[in-house]
Design an enzyme around this catalytic site. Structure first.
Site, mmCIF file in Angstrom:
data_model
loop_
_atom_site.group_PDB
_atom_site.id
_atom_site.type_symbol
_atom_site.label_atom_id
_atom_site.label_comp_id
_atom_site.label_asym_id
_atom_site.label_seq_id
_atom_site.Cartn_x
_atom_site.Cartn_y
_atom_site.Cartn_z
ATOM 1 N N HIS A 185 -1.065 -1.103 -4.457
ATOM 2 C CA HIS A 185 -2.351 -0.753 -3.838
ATOM 3 C C HIS A 185 -2.352 0.750 -3.567
ATOM 4 O O HIS A 185 -1.480 1.276 -2.870
ATOM 5 C CB HIS A 185 -2.543 -1.541 -2.546
ATOM 6 C CG HIS A 185 -3.887 -1.332 -1.916
ATOM 7 N ND1 HIS A 185 -5.025 -1.979 -2.352
ATOM 8 C CD2 HIS A 185 -4.284 -0.538 -0.892
ATOM 9 C CE1 HIS A 185 -6.059 -1.597 -1.629
ATOM 10 N NE2 HIS A 185 -5.641 -0.708 -0.724
ATOM 11 N N MET A 220 -11.886 5.255 -1.236
ATOM 12 C CA MET A 220 -12.631 5.493 0.006
ATOM 13 C C MET A 220 -13.235 6.880 -0.119
ATOM 14 O O MET A 220 -12.818 7.826 0.561
ATOM 15 C CB MET A 220 -11.684 5.362 1.209
ATOM 16 C CG MET A 220 -11.311 3.915 1.492
ATOM 17 S SD MET A 220 -9.811 3.740 2.483
ATOM 18 C CE MET A 220 -8.592 3.779 1.178
ATOM 19 N N MET A 261 -12.189 -5.235 4.327
ATOM 20 C CA MET A 261 -11.412 -4.356 5.211
ATOM 21 C C MET A 261 -11.231 -5.071 6.554
ATOM 22 O O MET A 261 -12.203 -5.436 7.213
ATOM 23 C CB MET A 261 -12.150 -3.029 5.452
ATOM 24 C CG MET A 261 -12.131 -2.053 4.288
ATOM 25 S SD MET A 261 -10.492 -1.620 3.655
ATOM 26 C CE MET A 261 -9.648 -1.023 5.120
ATOM 27 N N ASP A 279 -4.493 3.969 -2.241
ATOM 28 C CA ASP A 279 -5.626 4.346 -1.392
ATOM 29 C C ASP A 279 -6.032 5.792 -1.612
ATOM 30 O O ASP A 279 -5.264 6.709 -1.315
ATOM 31 C CB ASP A 279 -5.245 4.179 0.089
ATOM 32 C CG ASP A 279 -5.129 2.723 0.483
ATOM 33 O OD1 ASP A 279 -6.099 1.983 0.282
ATOM 34 O OD2 ASP A 279 -4.061 2.335 0.989
ATOM 35 N N SER A 308 0.841 -1.200 0.000
ATOM 36 C CA SER A 308 0.000 0.000 0.000
ATOM 37 C C SER A 308 0.874 1.247 0.000
ATOM 38 O O SER A 308 1.606 1.525 0.953
ATOM 39 C CB SER A 308 -0.903 0.017 1.240
ATOM 40 O OG SER A 308 -1.563 1.259 1.280
ATOM 41 N N MET A 315 -8.557 8.690 -0.457
ATOM 42 C CA MET A 315 -9.465 9.064 0.645
ATOM 43 C C MET A 315 -9.888 10.508 0.481
ATOM 44 O O MET A 315 -9.061 11.367 0.187
ATOM 45 C CB MET A 315 -8.748 8.918 1.984
ATOM 46 C CG MET A 315 -8.160 7.547 2.228
ATOM 47 S SD MET A 315 -7.261 7.530 3.778
ATOM 48 C CE MET A 315 -6.625 5.858 3.785
ATOM 49 N N HIS A 331 -8.061 1.694 -4.531
ATOM 50 C CA HIS A 331 -9.095 1.515 -3.506
ATOM 51 C C HIS A 331 -9.687 2.885 -3.185
ATOM 52 O O HIS A 331 -9.034 3.710 -2.542
ATOM 53 C CB HIS A 331 -8.413 0.882 -2.278
ATOM 54 C CG HIS A 331 -9.286 0.718 -1.078
ATOM 55 N ND1 HIS A 331 -8.767 0.421 0.163
ATOM 56 C CD2 HIS A 331 -10.636 0.789 -0.911
ATOM 57 C CE1 HIS A 331 -9.750 0.326 1.034
ATOM 58 N NE2 HIS A 331 -10.893 0.552 0.422
ATOM 59 N N ASP A 362 -7.292 -6.151 3.477
ATOM 60 C CA ASP A 362 -6.643 -4.844 3.604
ATOM 61 C C ASP A 362 -6.746 -4.310 5.030
ATOM 62 O O ASP A 362 -7.846 -4.016 5.512
ATOM 63 C CB ASP A 362 -7.328 -3.876 2.621
ATOM 64 C CG ASP A 362 -6.621 -2.533 2.526
ATOM 65 O OD1 ASP A 362 -5.532 -2.379 3.100
ATOM 66 O OD2 ASP A 362 -7.183 -1.634 1.864
HETATM 67 C C1 DX5 Z 1 -6.684 1.829 5.121
HETATM 68 C C2 DX5 Z 1 -6.169 1.521 3.752
HETATM 69 C C3 DX5 Z 1 -5.115 0.487 3.740
HETATM 70 C C4 DX5 Z 1 -3.876 0.853 4.491
HETATM 71 C C5 DX5 Z 1 -3.274 -0.399 5.023
HETATM 72 O O1 DX5 Z 1 -7.832 2.555 5.047
HETATM 73 O O2 DX5 Z 1 -7.210 1.043 2.921
HETATM 74 O O3 DX5 Z 1 -4.783 0.094 2.403
HETATM 75 O O4 DX5 Z 1 -2.930 1.520 3.705
HETATM 76 O O5 DX5 Z 1 -2.252 -0.071 5.863
HETATM 77 P P1 DX5 Z 1 -1.654 -1.080 6.942
HETATM 78 O O6 DX5 Z 1 -1.126 -2.265 6.171
HETATM 79 O O7 DX5 Z 1 -0.591 -0.278 7.586
HETATM 80 O O8 DX5 Z 1 -2.770 -1.470 7.869
HETATM 81 ZN ZN ZN Z 2 -6.654 0.123 0.927
#
Ligand code: DX5
Ligand code: ZN
Length: 219
Positions: A34, A69, A138, A36, A9, A38, A67, A176
């Site tokens: 990956h 969010m 998740m 993310d 990630s 947000m 991903h 994840d």
């Molecule tokens: C959290 C993200 C994850 C995050 C995982 O909302 O979707 O992808 O980066 O991080 P770790 O592996 O540190 O839990």
């Molecule tokens: Zn993620």
């Protein structure tokens, strides 16, 4: 056993040395990037958007697993396709018309993923499982890296695996949040196909070696 995948990630990368960290993943045994996204609304945190993903896409030579969010993800499907994203994952909880959203992702030439928050039951996917390329479970509440893994995830993986088999679907199961060297093997044994790991990889002294160790644990 099929090939199990590792998706570092990028949220946990050093953004001031992003190219260096992308090259590390390129040259590692990792399978996917990956990414993310947000928005500060669906989750309390804001990460990064299009310009950063564009920069990542320019250097990354592996599957781009994005991903989202964010609320109302339909607004940006074409933009992510244009950036070269391979898999676009939306949250079940953010989609009023999930079936339509899944079809729109595929029509834009990407694989469709659906993410479920820890409190959301696997059963909500019963009517669409055959249409989904990846289900992202998740294993922490979305919004931040570095949180502790939620143990109830194992049960959800088994339930999802049953649903996939019952429908003769080929959907991949992605996990994840809080993935590390201690739980990776057990997650794959429960039915996981793809493991996302952020802080465990980028917080280690030798990220490339950590990816290799993780890969060995699950193959
Ligand atoms: C959290 C993200 C994850 C995050 C995982 O909302 O979707 O992808 O980066 O991080 P770790 O592996 O540190 O839990
Ligand atoms: Zn993620």
């Amino acid at each position: 056993m099929n090939n199990k995948l590792i998706a570092p990630s990028i949220l946990a990368a050093d953004f001031a040395n992003l190219q260096r960290d992308i090259e590390m993943v390129n040259n590692s045994e990792a399978d996917w990037f990956h990414i993310d996204v947000m928005d500060g609304l669906f989750v309390p945190n804001i990460s990064f958007g299009m310009p950063v993903i564009k920069a990542i896409a320019k250097h990354a030579n592996k599957t781009l697993d994005t991903h989202l969010m964010i609320v109302d993800p339909d607004r940006y499907i074409q933009d992510f396709a244009d950036l070269g994203v391979d898999i676009l994952t939306v949250h079940y909880e953010a989609c009023t018309h999930l079936h339509r959203t899944i079809q729109a992702i595929k029509a834009a030439g990407m694989q469709a993923g659906v993410a479920l928050n820890p409190h959301t039951s696997i059963s909500v996917l019963e009517e669409v499982i055959k249409d989904i390329d990846v289900v992202l479970i998740m294993s922490v509440n979305p919004g931040f890296g570095g949180q502790s893994f939620i143990e109830n995830t194992y049960k959800k993986i088994s339930q999802l695996k049953e649903l996939i088999l019952a429908n003769n679907a080929t959907t991949l199961i992605e996990i994840d949040g809080g993935v590390n060297g201690d739980n990776a093997k057990k997650l794959v044994a429960a039915g996981a196909d793809v493991l996302v790991a952020g802080s465990y990889i980028f917080g280690s002294d030798n990220s490339k070696e950590t990816i290799s160790d993780l890969k060995n644990k699950i193959s």
